[in-house]
Write a protein that holds these residues in place. Structure first.
Motif, PDB file in Angstrom:
ATOM      1  N   UNK A  93       0.862  -1.179   0.000  1.00 36.40           N
ATOM      2  CA  UNK A  93       0.000   0.000   0.000  1.00 36.40           C
ATOM      3  C   UNK A  93       0.898   1.228   0.000  1.00 36.40           C
ATOM      4  N   UNK A  94       0.608   2.166  -0.899  1.00 32.31           N
ATOM      5  CA  UNK A  94       1.413   3.376  -1.038  1.00 32.31           C
ATOM      6  C   UNK A  94       0.513   4.584  -0.799  1.00 32.31           C
ATOM      7  N   UNK A  95       0.972   5.472   0.079  1.00 31.62           N
ATOM      8  CA  UNK A  95       0.204   6.697   0.331  1.00 31.62           C
ATOM      9  C   UNK A  95       0.609   7.717  -0.722  1.00 31.62           C
ATOM     10  N   UNK A  96      -0.347   8.166  -1.515  1.00 33.96           N
ATOM     11  CA  UNK A  96      -0.089   9.136  -2.569  1.00 33.96           C
ATOM     12  C   UNK A  96      -0.245  10.563  -2.070  1.00 33.96           C
ATOM     13  N   UNK A  97      -1.210  10.770  -1.198  1.00 29.38           N
ATOM     14  CA  UNK A  97      -1.514  12.070  -0.625  1.00 29.38           C
ATOM     15  C   UNK A  97      -2.340  11.805   0.629  1.00 29.38           C
ATOM     16  N   UNK A  98      -2.635  12.828   1.365  1.00 27.48           N
ATOM     17  CA  UNK A  98      -3.438  12.646   2.571  1.00 27.48           C
ATOM     18  C   UNK A  98      -4.773  12.000   2.214  1.00 27.48           C
ATOM     19  N   UNK A  99      -5.015  10.811   2.725  1.00 25.27           N
ATOM     20  CA  UNK A  99      -6.264  10.113   2.494  1.00 25.27           C
ATOM     21  C   UNK A  99      -6.361   9.374   1.170  1.00 25.27           C
ATOM     22  N   UNK A 100      -5.321   9.419   0.349  1.00 22.10           N
ATOM     23  CA  UNK A 100      -5.329   8.732  -0.952  1.00 22.10           C
ATOM     24  C   UNK A 100      -4.240   7.661  -0.955  1.00 22.10           C
ATOM     25  N   UNK A 101      -4.649   6.405  -1.178  1.00 21.57           N
ATOM     26  CA  UNK A 101      -3.712   5.292  -1.208  1.00 21.57           C
ATOM     27  C   UNK A 101      -3.853   4.522  -2.508  1.00 21.57           C
ATOM     28  N   UNK A 102      -2.785   3.870  -2.905  1.00 17.23           N
ATOM     29  CA  UNK A 102      -2.803   2.981  -4.060  1.00 17.23           C
ATOM     30  C   UNK A 102      -2.155   1.665  -3.662  1.00 17.23           C
ATOM     31  N   UNK A 103      -2.212   0.694  -4.560  1.00 14.44           N
ATOM     32  CA  UNK A 103      -1.631  -0.619  -4.286  1.00 14.44           C
ATOM     33  C   UNK A 103      -0.650  -0.994  -5.378  1.00 14.44           C
ATOM     34  N   UNK A 104       0.549  -1.409  -4.979  1.00 13.77           N
ATOM     35  CA  UNK A 104       1.521  -2.012  -5.891  1.00 13.77           C
ATOM     36  C   UNK A 104       1.367  -3.513  -5.698  1.00 13.77           C
ATOM     37  N   UNK A 105       0.895  -4.244  -6.736  1.00 10.06           N
ATOM     38  CA  UNK A 105       0.690  -5.678  -6.588  1.00 10.06           C
ATOM     39  C   UNK A 105       1.999  -6.406  -6.248  1.00 10.06           C
TER      40      UNK A 105
END
Length: 67
Positions: A10-22
């Motif tokens: 799980x990567x935090x992109x910005x406050x409250x925004x996350x993405x996933x690197x499989x």
């Protein structure tokens, strides 16, 4: 990197925004091949591979290590 979880990182992109690197991302495999350990809090460059607005998901890939 925010958290290492079973499906990937799980990567935090910005406050409250996350993405996933499989977990099968080639960037993560390159780190393992070079003996680099991944740890929560590491800063990485990531590119967006896909966005699913309905599910509110962002899929990422590791581009390179920044720090």
């Amino acid at each position: 990197m925010d958290r290492i979880i079973p499906p990937g990182v799980a990567v935090r992109l910005d406050a409250g925004v996350h993405g996933l690197v499989p977990a099968h991302d080639p960037g993560l495999a390159r780190w393992a091949a070079h003996g680099r350990n991944r740890a929560e809090g590491d800063v990485v460059a990531a590119g967006v591979c896909g966005i699913n607005l309905r599910r509110r998901q962002v899929r990422l890939r590791i581009l390179e290590e920044v720090c």
